[in-house]
Design a protein around this motif. Structure first.
Motif, short mmCIF file in Angstrom:
data_model
loop_
_atom_site.label_atom_id
_atom_site.label_comp_id
_atom_site.label_asym_id
_atom_site.label_seq_id
_atom_site.Cartn_x
_atom_site.Cartn_y
_atom_site.Cartn_z
N LEU A 45 1.05 -1.67 0.10
CA LEU A 45 0.05 0.14 0.00
C LEU A 45 1.22 1.49 0.06
O LEU A 45 0.35 1.98 -0.98
N GLY A 46 2.25 1.06 1.14
CA GLY A 46 2.65 2.46 1.06
C GLY A 46 3.07 2.66 -0.90
O GLY A 46 3.59 4.24 -0.88
N ASP A 47 3.94 1.89 -1.21
CA ASP A 47 4.88 2.07 -2.54
C ASP A 47 3.35 2.56 -3.15
O ASP A 47 3.90 3.44 -3.93
N PHE A 48 2.20 2.02 -3.34
CA PHE A 48 1.55 1.95 -3.62
C PHE A 48 0.94 4.04 -4.27
O PHE A 48 1.35 4.52 -5.34
N ILE A 49 0.74 4.06 -3.20
CA ILE A 49 0.62 5.59 -2.87
C ILE A 49 0.95 6.45 -2.57
O ILE A 49 1.39 7.56 -3.65
N ASN A 50 2.98 6.09 -3.29
CA ASN A 50 4.11 7.12 -3.69
C ASN A 50 3.68 6.87 -5.14
O ASN A 50 4.45 8.05 -5.40
N CYS A 51 3.59 5.74 -5.82
CA CYS A 51 3.48 5.82 -6.56
C CYS A 51 2.06 6.81 -7.35
O CYS A 51 2.46 6.85 -8.74
N CYS A 52 1.03 7.21 -6.46
CA CYS A 52 0.30 8.07 -7.06
C CYS A 52 0.88 9.63 -7.16
O CYS A 52 -0.20 10.38 -7.83
N GLY A 53 1.64 9.91 -6.49
CA GLY A 53 2.13 10.88 -5.45
C GLY A 53 4.03 11.22 -5.90
O GLY A 53 4.08 11.17 -7.51
N HIS A 54 5.07 11.20 -5.66
CA HIS A 54 5.97 11.43 -5.65
C HIS A 54 7.02 10.67 -6.93
O HIS A 54 7.88 11.23 -7.88
N GLU A 55 6.62 9.58 -6.81
CA GLU A 55 7.18 8.47 -7.69
C GLU A 55 6.13 8.63 -8.84
O GLU A 55 6.20 7.59 -9.91
N ARG A 56 5.62 9.22 -9.04
CA ARG A 56 3.95 8.67 -10.30
C ARG A 56 5.12 8.96 -11.66
O ARG A 56 4.43 8.13 -12.87
N GLU A 57 6.42 9.73 -12.38
CA GLU A 57 6.28 9.40 -13.45
C GLU A 57 7.01 8.47 -13.39
O GLU A 57 7.05 8.36 -14.83
N ARG A 58 7.89 8.14 -12.54
CA ARG A 58 8.76 6.60 -12.98
C ARG A 58 7.27 5.66 -13.46
O ARG A 58 7.62 4.89 -14.12
#
Length: 152
Positions: A45-58
């Motif tokens: 879950l935490g990794d997924f939330i990061n993917c929606c935010g500051h790691e979105r482009e990656r």
């Protein structure tokens, strides 16, 4: 096959599943010789939330690669959608933004998002998905072989 960079891999019963760790071009889990057919990207879950935010482009670059190289790409999230909808995670991302990201990515990249509820159920679904994919592929290859034998 499990990607060697997977930090917390799902472990399957070795009495029923043969697993191999290998550096994969896409995703975290796939089947030997079916890397272009089905691939699973695991997200806690935490990794997924990061993917929606500051790691979105990656993450979007990763989804783009999946779209181009894999027929059936999946992202399995070790959470329930209602937990995301209630904002039960660390971070400042609005729940509507996380759910909106899933909707957009599904449409933009053709990736299937699966909510596994928790780690145990996510792994169980992944195993079932890979088993079904292997069966379908084997059935397709058998049918092709039979058609070739029937052709003059």
């Amino acid at each position: 096959m499990i990607d060697t960079r997977e930090q917390a891999p799902w472990l399957f019963d070795p009495a029923h599943v043969t697993t191999e760790f290998r550096a994969l071009d896409q995703g975290d889990y796939t089947l030997n010789e079916l890397e272009h057919y089905v691939v699973i990207e695991r997200k806690e879950l935490g990794d997924f939330i990061n993917c929606c935010g500051h790691e979105r482009e990656r993450f979007e670059n990763e989804l783009e690669r999946l779209r181009h190289f894999v027929r059936h790409p999946f992202v399995i999230i070790e959470s329930s959608i209602d937990k995301i909808a209630r904002g039960e995670y660390r971070g400042f991302l609005e729940p509507t933004a996380a759910i909106g990201s899933i909707a957009s990515w599904t449409l933009d990249f053709g990736v299937q998002f699966v909510f596994g509820y928790d780690r145990l159920h996510s792994a169980a679904f992944a195993l079932r998905l890979l088993t079904k994919a292997e069966q379908r592929y084997d059935e397709t290859m058998l049918a092709r072989t039979k058609r070739k034998k029937c052709m003059p």
